[in-house]
Design an enzyme around this catalytic site. Structure first.
Site, PDB file in Angstrom:
ATOM      1  N   TYR A   1      35.761  56.142 -12.285  1.00 34.35           N
ATOM      2  CA  TYR A   1      34.644  56.909 -12.109  1.00 34.35           C
ATOM      3  C   TYR A   1      34.007  57.716 -13.289  1.00 34.35           C
ATOM      4  O   TYR A   1      32.742  57.833 -13.316  1.00 34.35           O
ATOM      5  CB  TYR A   1      35.340  58.086 -10.987  1.00 34.35           C
ATOM      6  CG  TYR A   1      34.226  59.192 -10.541  1.00 34.35           C
ATOM      7  CD1 TYR A   1      32.998  59.001  -9.997  1.00 34.35           C
ATOM      8  CD2 TYR A   1      34.813  60.491 -10.985  1.00 34.35           C
ATOM      9  CE1 TYR A   1      32.211  60.162  -9.600  1.00 34.35           C
ATOM     10  CE2 TYR A   1      33.749  61.576 -10.734  1.00 34.35           C
ATOM     11  CZ  TYR A   1      32.648  61.566 -10.043  1.00 34.35           C
ATOM     12  OH  TYR A   1      31.786  62.410  -9.704  1.00 34.35           O
TER      13      TYR A   1
ATOM     14  N   PHE B   1      27.878  66.191   0.577  1.00 36.92           N
ATOM     15  CA  PHE B   1      28.104  67.425   0.574  1.00 36.92           C
ATOM     16  C   PHE B   1      26.965  68.331  -0.412  1.00 36.92           C
ATOM     17  O   PHE B   1      26.102  69.179   0.185  1.00 36.92           O
ATOM     18  CB  PHE B   1      29.404  67.693   0.011  1.00 36.92           C
ATOM     19  CG  PHE B   1      29.757  68.952  -0.834  1.00 36.92           C
ATOM     20  CD1 PHE B   1      29.561  70.284  -0.176  1.00 36.92           C
ATOM     21  CD2 PHE B   1      30.299  68.984  -2.081  1.00 36.92           C
ATOM     22  CE1 PHE B   1      29.966  71.304  -0.632  1.00 36.92           C
ATOM     23  CE2 PHE B   1      30.584  70.381  -2.675  1.00 36.92           C
ATOM     24  CZ  PHE B   1      30.386  71.305  -2.054  1.00 36.92           C
TER      25      PHE B   1
END
Ligand SMILES: NC(=O)c1ccc[n+]([C@@H]2O[C@H](COP(=O)([O-])OP(=O)(O)OC[C@H]3O[C@@H](n4cnc5c(N)ncnc54)[C@H](O)[C@@H]3O)[C@@H](O)[C@H]2O)c1
Length: 304
Positions: free
Chosen positions: A138, A11
Site C-alpha cells: 500500500y 470515509f
C-alpha cells in the site's frame, strides 16, 4: 466550481464532497462502492457508480471538472499484502487514468497520499524530505501515485498537489477497515465489548480529525503543485488514545493486550510545518475534541 471527488462514497471522500457541496460546487462522486456506501454520499452530490480504472475518462469528458480530489483507493494495508496486484491496479493504474483524464480537461488535482505508510518508522516528526521507507505494498503504491503526480507536473506543466495524510479519524469511519483504531475502540466500548491493544501500546501515531483534513484539501485546491504533510505533528500512543476514548465515552473498561503484530510501526508522526507555511493550513481540532464529535455521531447513528 465543477468538481469530481473520486472515492466520495468513502470515509474521507464523503466529508470532502460535503464541504464542496456546502460551498456551492457542482459535485460529482466517482466510486465503485468497493468499500464505500451510497448512504455516505452527501445530499447535493451526484454519485456515478464506476471504477477509476475504467470510467474516469468518460465521466471527466461529461463533467469537464475544474477540480478533482482523488481519494478513491485500495486503502487497506492488509489487503495490499494479500493482493499486491489488485492494490497496484487501483492505486497506480487507477491514479494514472485519473491524472490523464484530468489533464485532458485542464482539471486541478489534489491527490490523497499517506504519511504513515510512506515514511515507515520515524525518529521524530517526518518532514516531506525525510527518507521514504514504505513497508507495505500500500505504501509503495501510494508513493508511486505521488511520483506520477510529480512527474505529470514536470512533463506536462500541470500543478497537481499530493497530500500525505496522517492517521485520519472522525464520523463515518468504518471500524471494519484496518487503520480505523479510533472507530474500533469507540464501537467496541459502545457495544460493551473488549478492546485489544497489540504490543505494549506505547507505539505512537499522528491522529488527525477528518474536518482538519477537509480544510487541508480545500487549501490545496487553491494551491499549485507540491507535496504536503497533513498531520498534527503530535505523537499519541495507543495507550493514551485508549485512555482518551474511555474519558470521552465515560466507559471505563481496561483494554486487553495481545502480541504485537508483525510490521507494526513503533513511531509514526508527520511534521506539518510546510503546509502551515505554504498552504496557510494547520490542524485545529485537539484529539479529545475530535473524539467527542466522533462519539456523538456514532451515538446518533446507533439511535437511528
Ligand atoms: N483513513 C486514513 O487514515 C488515511 C490516511 C492516509 C491516506 N488515506 C487515503 O485517503 C483516501 C480515502 O481513504 P478512506 O479512509 O476514506 O478510505 P475508504 O475506503 O473509506 O474510501 C475509499 C473509497 O474509494 C472507493 N474505491 C475503491 N476502489 C475504487 C475504484 N477502483 N474505483 C472507484 N472507487 C473506488 C471505495 O469504494 C471507497 O468509497 C485513500 O486514498 C487513502 O489511501 C487515508
Amino acid at each position: 466550481m465543477r468538481a469530481i471527488v473520486t472515492g466520495g462514497a468513502g470515509f474521507i471522500g464523503s466529508h470532502v464532497a460535503e464541504a464542496l457541496v456546502a460551498r456551492g460546487d457542482d459535485v460529482h462522486v466517482l466510486d465503485s462502492l468497493a468499500t464505500g456506501s451510497r448512504e455516505k454520499v452527501p445530499a447535493g452530490a451526484e454519485l456515478h457508480l464506476g471504477d477509476i480504472r475504467l470510467d474516469a475518462r468518460t465521466l471527466f469528458d461529461s463533467v469537464r471538472p475544474e477540480l478533482c480530489v482523488h481519494l478513491a483507493a485500495q486503502a487497506d494495508v492488509g489487503t495490499s499484502v494479500e493482493r499486491p496486484d489488485y492494490d497496484a491496479e487501483v492505486n497506480v493504474l487507477g491514479t494514472v487514468r485519473v491524472l490523464d483524464a484530468a489533464r485532458a480537461h485542464g482539471t486541478h488535482v489534489v491527490f490523497s497520499s499517506t504519511g504513515g505508510a510512506i515514511y515507515g518508522e520515524c525518529d521524530g516528526p517526518a518532514a516531506e524530505d525525510a527518507p521514504r521507507r514504505p513497508i507495505s505494498p500500500y505504501g509503495i503504491s501510494k508513493l508511486a501515485g505521488e511520483e506520477y503526480v510529480a512527474g505529470w507536473n514536470r512533463l506536462f506543466g500541470t500543478r497537481y498537489v499530493s497530500l500525505r495524510l496522517a492517521n485520519v479519524y472522525g464520523p463515518r469511519q468504518e471500524a471494519s477497515l484496518e487503520g480505523g483504531v479510533v472507530a474500533i475502540f469507540l464501537e467496541r466500548l459502545a457495544a460493551g465489548e473488549q478492546t485489544t491493544i497489540f504490543g505494549d501500546g506505547e507505539q505512537t501515531r499522528d491522529f488527525i480529525y477528518v474536518g482538519d483534513v477537509v480544510a487541508g484539501v480545500l487549501a490545496a485546491a487553491e494551491h499549485a503543485g507540491g507535496v504536503y504533510n497533513i498531520g498534527t505533528g503530535v505523537e499519541t500512543s495507543i495507550n493514551a488514545l485508549h485512555a482518551a476514548c474511555r474519558r470521552v465515552t465515560a466507559i471505563d473498561r481496561e483494554p486487553e493486550y495481545a502480541e504485537a503484530r508483525p510490521g507494526d510501526i513503533g513511531r509514526s508522526v508527520t511534521d506539518p510545518s510546510l503546509a502551515a507555511r505554504e498552504l496557510g493550513w494547520r490542524a485545529e481540532r485537539p484529539l479529545e475534541d475530535g473524539l467527542r464529535l466522533t462519539w456523538k455521531s456514532l451515538q446518533e447513528a446507533v439511535a437511528g
